[in-house]
Scaffold this motif. Structure first.
Motif, PDB file in Angstrom:
ATOM      1  N   ALA A  92      58.027  63.088 -21.735  1.00 32.76           N
ATOM      2  CA  ALA A  92      57.965  62.003 -20.750  1.00 32.76           C
ATOM      3  C   ALA A  92      59.231  61.944 -19.903  1.00 32.76           C
ATOM      4  O   ALA A  92      59.176  61.716 -18.697  1.00 32.76           O
ATOM      5  N   CYS A  93      60.371  62.183 -20.521  1.00 31.92           N
ATOM      6  CA  CYS A  93      61.644  62.140 -19.797  1.00 31.92           C
ATOM      7  C   CYS A  93      61.783  63.301 -18.819  1.00 31.92           C
ATOM      8  O   CYS A  93      62.287  63.145 -17.714  1.00 31.92           O
ATOM      9  N   GLU A  94      61.327  64.462 -19.240  1.00 29.62           N
ATOM     10  CA  GLU A  94      61.458  65.665 -18.407  1.00 29.62           C
ATOM     11  C   GLU A  94      60.745  65.492 -17.074  1.00 29.62           C
ATOM     12  O   GLU A  94      61.274  65.849 -16.021  1.00 29.62           O
ATOM     13  N   SER A  95      59.568  64.905 -17.105  1.00 34.84           N
ATOM     14  CA  SER A  95      58.807  64.728 -15.871  1.00 34.84           C
ATOM     15  C   SER A  95      59.386  63.639 -14.973  1.00 34.84           C
ATOM     16  O   SER A  95      59.115  63.614 -13.777  1.00 34.84           O
ATOM     17  N   GLU A  96      60.198  62.738 -15.525  1.00 37.58           N
ATOM     18  CA  GLU A  96      60.798  61.660 -14.737  1.00 37.58           C
ATOM     19  C   GLU A  96      62.152  62.018 -14.143  1.00 37.58           C
ATOM     20  O   GLU A  96      62.632  61.332 -13.245  1.00 37.58           O
ATOM     21  N   CYS A  97      62.776  63.081 -14.627  1.00 37.51           N
ATOM     22  CA  CYS A  97      64.115  63.441 -14.158  1.00 37.51           C
ATOM     23  C   CYS A  97      64.061  64.001 -12.731  1.00 37.51           C
ATOM     24  O   CYS A  97      63.449  65.051 -12.500  1.00 37.51           O
ATOM     25  N   PRO A  98      64.729  63.335 -11.782  1.00 43.66           N
ATOM     26  CA  PRO A  98      64.664  63.785 -10.383  1.00 43.66           C
ATOM     27  C   PRO A  98      65.450  65.065 -10.089  1.00 43.66           C
ATOM     28  O   PRO A  98      65.242  65.684  -9.054  1.00 43.66           O
ATOM     29  N   VAL A  99      66.349  65.462 -10.996  1.00 42.37           N
ATOM     30  CA  VAL A  99      67.162  66.648 -10.758  1.00 42.37           C
ATOM     31  C   VAL A  99      66.856  67.791 -11.725  1.00 42.37           C
ATOM     32  O   VAL A  99      67.540  68.812 -11.726  1.00 42.37           O
ATOM     33  N   GLY A 100      65.857  67.624 -12.583  1.00 41.94           N
ATOM     34  CA  GLY A 100      65.463  68.685 -13.505  1.00 41.94           C
ATOM     35  C   GLY A 100      66.508  69.001 -14.554  1.00 41.94           C
ATOM     36  O   GLY A 100      66.656  70.155 -14.958  1.00 41.94           O
ATOM     37  N   ALA A 101      67.233  67.981 -15.017  1.00 41.98           N
ATOM     38  CA  ALA A 101      68.317  68.192 -15.975  1.00 41.98           C
ATOM     39  C   ALA A 101      67.850  68.184 -17.428  1.00 41.98           C
ATOM     40  O   ALA A 101      68.662  68.362 -18.328  1.00 41.98           O
ATOM     41  N   ILE A 102      66.558  67.989 -17.669  1.00 37.76           N
ATOM     42  CA  ILE A 102      66.053  67.887 -19.043  1.00 37.76           C
ATOM     43  C   ILE A 102      65.118  69.057 -19.348  1.00 37.76           C
ATOM     44  O   ILE A 102      64.245  69.394 -18.563  1.00 37.76           O
ATOM     45  N   ALA A 103      65.337  69.657 -20.516  1.00 37.97           N
ATOM     46  CA  ALA A 103      64.507  70.781 -20.955  1.00 37.97           C
ATOM     47  C   ALA A 103      64.425  70.763 -22.482  1.00 37.97           C
ATOM     48  O   ALA A 103      65.217  70.106 -23.158  1.00 37.97           O
ATOM     49  N   MET A 104      63.487  71.518 -23.016  1.00 36.88           N
ATOM     50  CA  MET A 104      63.336  71.599 -24.466  1.00 36.88           C
ATOM     51  C   MET A 104      64.494  72.374 -25.063  1.00 36.88           C
ATOM     52  O   MET A 104      64.844  73.456 -24.596  1.00 36.88           O
ATOM     53  N   GLY A 105      65.109  71.816 -26.099  1.00 33.52           N
ATOM     54  CA  GLY A 105      66.190  72.473 -26.814  1.00 33.52           C
ATOM     55  C   GLY A 105      65.661  73.066 -28.106  1.00 33.52           C
ATOM     56  O   GLY A 105      64.451  73.248 -28.265  1.00 33.52           O
ATOM     57  N   ASP A 106      66.545  73.349 -29.034  1.00 36.37           N
ATOM     58  CA  ASP A 106      66.143  73.933 -30.313  1.00 36.37           C
ATOM     59  C   ASP A 106      65.289  72.981 -31.141  1.00 36.37           C
ATOM     60  O   ASP A 106      64.288  73.383 -31.724  1.00 36.37           O
ATOM     61  N   ASP A 107      65.698  71.707 -31.217  1.00 29.47           N
ATOM     62  CA  ASP A 107      65.003  70.735 -32.061  1.00 29.47           C
ATOM     63  C   ASP A 107      64.257  69.664 -31.285  1.00 29.47           C
ATOM     64  O   ASP A 107      63.287  69.107 -31.773  1.00 29.47           O
ATOM     65  N   HIS A 108      64.753  69.324 -30.110  1.00 28.68           N
ATOM     66  CA  HIS A 108      64.137  68.292 -29.278  1.00 28.68           C
ATOM     67  C   HIS A 108      64.615  68.461 -27.845  1.00 28.68           C
ATOM     68  O   HIS A 108      65.375  69.381 -27.553  1.00 28.68           O
ATOM     69  N   MET A 109      64.181  67.590 -26.958  1.00 28.24           N
ATOM     70  CA  MET A 109      64.572  67.675 -25.558  1.00 28.24           C
ATOM     71  C   MET A 109      66.093  67.500 -25.454  1.00 28.24           C
ATOM     72  O   MET A 109      66.706  66.803 -26.264  1.00 28.24           O
ATOM     73  N   GLN A 110      66.695  68.149 -24.461  1.00 26.97           N
ATOM     74  CA  GLN A 110      68.129  68.050 -24.237  1.00 26.97           C
ATOM     75  C   GLN A 110      68.411  67.823 -22.764  1.00 26.97           C
ATOM     76  O   GLN A 110      67.660  68.287 -21.914  1.00 26.97           O
ATOM     77  N   ILE A 111      69.507  67.134 -22.489  1.00 31.85           N
ATOM     78  CA  ILE A 111      69.926  66.864 -21.114  1.00 31.85           C
ATOM     79  C   ILE A 111      71.130  67.743 -20.774  1.00 31.85           C
ATOM     80  O   ILE A 111      72.108  67.777 -21.516  1.00 31.85           O
ATOM     81  N   ASN A 112      71.053  68.443 -19.647  1.00 33.48           N
ATOM     82  CA  ASN A 112      72.174  69.231 -19.143  1.00 33.48           C
ATOM     83  C   ASN A 112      73.158  68.247 -18.506  1.00 33.48           C
ATOM     84  O   ASN A 112      72.911  67.714 -17.423  1.00 33.48           O
ATOM     85  N   ALA A 113      74.269  67.987 -19.185  1.00 37.10           N
ATOM     86  CA  ALA A 113      75.242  66.995 -18.732  1.00 37.10           C
ATOM     87  C   ALA A 113      75.828  67.327 -17.366  1.00 37.10           C
ATOM     88  O   ALA A 113      76.167  66.429 -16.597  1.00 37.10           O
TER      89      ALA A 113
END
Length: 56
Positions: free
Chosen positions: A14-35
């Motif tokens: 849900a967060c990935e689709s809401e991010c306007p800059v595409g900073a969220i992607a699937m990580g090893d265990d769960h979604m992660q944000i590129n700081a």
């Protein structure tokens, strides 16, 4: 200040689709944000159904 995703994340995406800059992607265990890409808008935090996202 970037947002972070805790272990309460259920990887629903849900967060990935809401991010306007595409900073969220699937990580090893769960979604992660590129700081480096996060613009701290809070859209992901509002979209998270488990409350796993917070400001760092």
């Amino acid at each position: 200040m970037a947002h972070v995703i805790s272990d309460e994340c259920v990887s629903c995406g849900a967060c990935e689709s809401e991010c306007p800059v595409g900073a969220i992607a699937m990580g090893d265990d769960h979604m992660q944000i590129n700081a480096d890409a996060c613009v701290d808008c809070g859209a992901c935090e509002a979209a998270c159904p488990t409350g796993a996202i917070s400001a760092e």
